[in-house]
Design an enzyme around this catalytic site. Structure first.
Site, PDB file in Angstrom:
ATOM      1  CE1 TYR A 151     -16.337  10.493 -17.402  1.00 46.85           C
ATOM      2  CE2 TYR A 151     -15.838  10.658 -15.073  1.00 46.85           C
ATOM      3  CZ  TYR A 151     -16.263   9.917 -16.154  1.00 46.85           C
ATOM      4  OH  TYR A 151     -16.615   8.614 -15.988  1.00 46.85           O
ATOM      5  CG  ASP A 193      -9.554  15.275 -16.797  1.00 45.14           C
ATOM      6  OD1 ASP A 193      -8.895  14.663 -17.667  1.00 45.14           O
ATOM      7  OD2 ASP A 193     -10.501  14.751 -16.186  1.00 45.14           O
ATOM      8  CE  LYS A 201     -12.364   6.892 -19.479  1.00 46.91           C
ATOM      9  NZ  LYS A 201     -12.698   8.217 -18.974  1.00 46.91           N
ATOM     10  NE  ARG A 222      -3.120   0.286   3.134  1.00 44.96           N
ATOM     11  CZ  ARG A 222      -2.594   0.749   4.279  1.00 44.96           C
ATOM     12  NH1 ARG A 222      -2.120   1.977   4.343  1.00 44.96           N
ATOM     13  NH2 ARG A 222      -2.550  -0.012   5.350  1.00 44.96           N
TER      14      ARG A 222
HETATM   15  C1  LIG Z   1     -13.230   8.738 -17.775  1.00 40.27           C
HETATM   16  C2  LIG Z   1     -12.819  10.086 -17.349  1.00 40.27           C
HETATM   17  C3  LIG Z   1     -12.559  10.384 -15.998  1.00 40.27           C
HETATM   18  C4  LIG Z   1     -12.755   9.369 -14.902  1.00 40.27           C
HETATM   19  O1  LIG Z   1     -11.839   8.321 -14.986  1.00 40.27           O
HETATM   20  P1  LIG Z   1     -12.116   6.818 -14.476  1.00 40.27           P
HETATM   21  O2  LIG Z   1     -10.849   6.141 -14.803  1.00 40.27           O
HETATM   22  O3  LIG Z   1     -13.312   6.313 -15.215  1.00 40.27           O
HETATM   23  O4  LIG Z   1     -12.383   6.909 -13.007  1.00 40.27           O
HETATM   24  C5  LIG Z   1     -12.116  11.653 -15.688  1.00 40.27           C
HETATM   25  N1  LIG Z   1     -11.963  12.599 -16.634  1.00 40.27           N
HETATM   26  C6  LIG Z   1     -12.211  12.364 -17.933  1.00 40.27           C
HETATM   27  C7  LIG Z   1     -12.029  13.446 -18.939  1.00 40.27           C
HETATM   28  C8  LIG Z   1     -12.659  11.098 -18.339  1.00 40.27           C
HETATM   29  O5  LIG Z   1     -12.936  10.870 -19.631  1.00 40.27           O
END
Ligand SMILES: *Cc1c(COP(=O)(O)O)cnc(C)c1O
Length: 392
Positions: free
Chosen positions: A122, A187, A212, A67
């Protein structure tokens, strides 16, 4: 003799792979140990305390417990930090776990609980900021209103660019200037480090849903934050305390994904660009939302802030919700699914799914579909969209 700095593709293929030859291996091992033998009680005690405080393992003390530290995940983190041009990176169990850790770290570093956020975001980020879970007070504003929205107790400014799902662009340097001493998290999921490095424009924290493009194959959920050493320590403290860890298998897959990230992003982008050209003339489509279109980039950020327009675009359909629902359910090669950034192309309807938690007045309109372009032949993708728009 000095060696010139490596170019992006070389960093993507090599970063985080230091010392493998000395170990006699070609690829990193997947270290699945949950606990590690204690080599020396005093040194390990110091190592434990250092890691629980957000530091790295102390030589001679070992890494004690997974952890606190995992070498497979650390290799992925080193690779991602090199691509973003930051000192460090910290990986989490998901993009939302990463955003949660950023907010918790910002609150504990800055003693305020006020957050300024620029929509669109998001849907999950919107949901998190609006929920009472993390006890933040969020002010939403337009990019031009950030300077007025920031207060002495503002611990964080949250922006996303290109934004999910409508691909709006935000000028990161303008936001960091407007934020003053308040840290800015960008982000960067849609752009990836291949197309944009927000830290260059003053962002303190660069967040990715690594689920992604970074993983790129739809088989690992993860988040990662590229940042400075002090912020990385604050984030690792949160991770050690709350346990929002990335599993080493995920760390391995994501690190593997980095090597092909530049190729995948450029290939998806080339096809997206062609499909956007086709869509712009289609009678069933009233608007194409893509950073590569001059009307979608009035500030000229592609070229200056982004190295390319990316592999994501959105379409607003003349027929509104009914036409959007029909399109997403009529595709054959595209998959109708949420998520993005994988090797196969996906199409989704944000208002119904990913952006459902967003209050109705801020939700994307129901005639919008979002497309993530993968590695299929672009002519096949075009033909699929043609038949889906025609089908009745
Ligand atoms: C999918 C996504 C998230 C969240 O990520 P997870 O891995 O699904 O928790 C945050 N920001 C953007 C732009 C996303 O497309």
């Amino acid at each position: 003799m000095t060696t010139p700095p490596l170019q992006l593709d070389s960093i993507a293929t090599h970063a985080g792979r230091e010392g493998l030859a000395e170990q006699g291996v070609h690829v990193p091992s997947i270290d699945l140990s949950t606990t590690n033998p204690v080599p020396d009680l005093d040194a390990s005690g110091l190592s434990y305390e250092t890691m629980a405080g957000g530091g790295r393992p102390v030589p001679g003390g070992g890494s004690v417990y997974a952890r606190l530290w995992n070498p497979t995940v650390a290799r992925f983190e080193d690779g991602l930090a090199a691509l973003e041009g930051t000192a460090e990176a910290v990986a989490f169990s998901s993009g939302m776990a990463a955003m949660t850790a950023v907010i918790l770290a910002a609150k504990s570093e800055h003693s305020g609980r006020h957050v300024v956020a620029v929509r669109p975001l998001y849907g999950g980020t919107d949901h998190l900021l609006g929920s009472p879970l993390l006890d933040v007070e969020t002010t939403y504003c337009a990019p031009s209103e950030v300077a007025d929205a920031v207060r002495p107790d503002t611990c964080l400014v949250v922006v996303e660019t290109p934004a999910n799902p409508t691909l709006e662009l935000v000028d990161i340097a303008a936001i960091t200037a407007a934020a003053g001493s308040a840290p800015v998290v960008v982000d960067n999921t849609f752009a990836t480090p291949v197309l944009q490095n927000p830290a260059r424009f003053g962002a303190a924290l660069v967040l990715h849903s690594a689920t992604k493009f970074i993983g790129g194959h739809g088989d690992a959920i993860a988040g990662v934050v590229a940042t400075s050493t002090p912020w990385a320590e604050a984030l690792r403290r949160v991770r050690a305390i709350t346990g929002s860890l990335l599993h080493p298998m995920g760390g391995y897959l994501l690190h593997r994904g980095l090597a092909t990230l530049p190729l995948r992003v450029r290939a998806g982008q080339a096809s997206a660009d062609k499909l956007v050209g086709w869509a712009s003339d289609h009678p069933a489509i009233s608007q194409v939302l893509y950073p590569g279109l001059p009307e979608c980039d009035p500030a000229g950020l592609v070229g200056r802030q982004m190295r390319g327009p990316g592999a994501m675009f959105a379409l607003r359909l003349t027929g509104g919700y009914a036409a959007a629902a029909h399109l997403v359910s009529s595709v054959r090669l595209f998959e109708h699914a949420v998520s993005l950034g994988g090797v196969t192309s996906l199409i989704s309807h944000p208002a119904s799914l990913t952006h459902r938690p967003v209050p109705a007045d801020a939700r994307p309109d129901a005639g919008v579909v979002r497309l993530s372009i993968g590695l299929e032949d672009v002519e096949d993708l075009r033909a699929d969209l043609e038949q889906a728009l025609r089908a009745r």
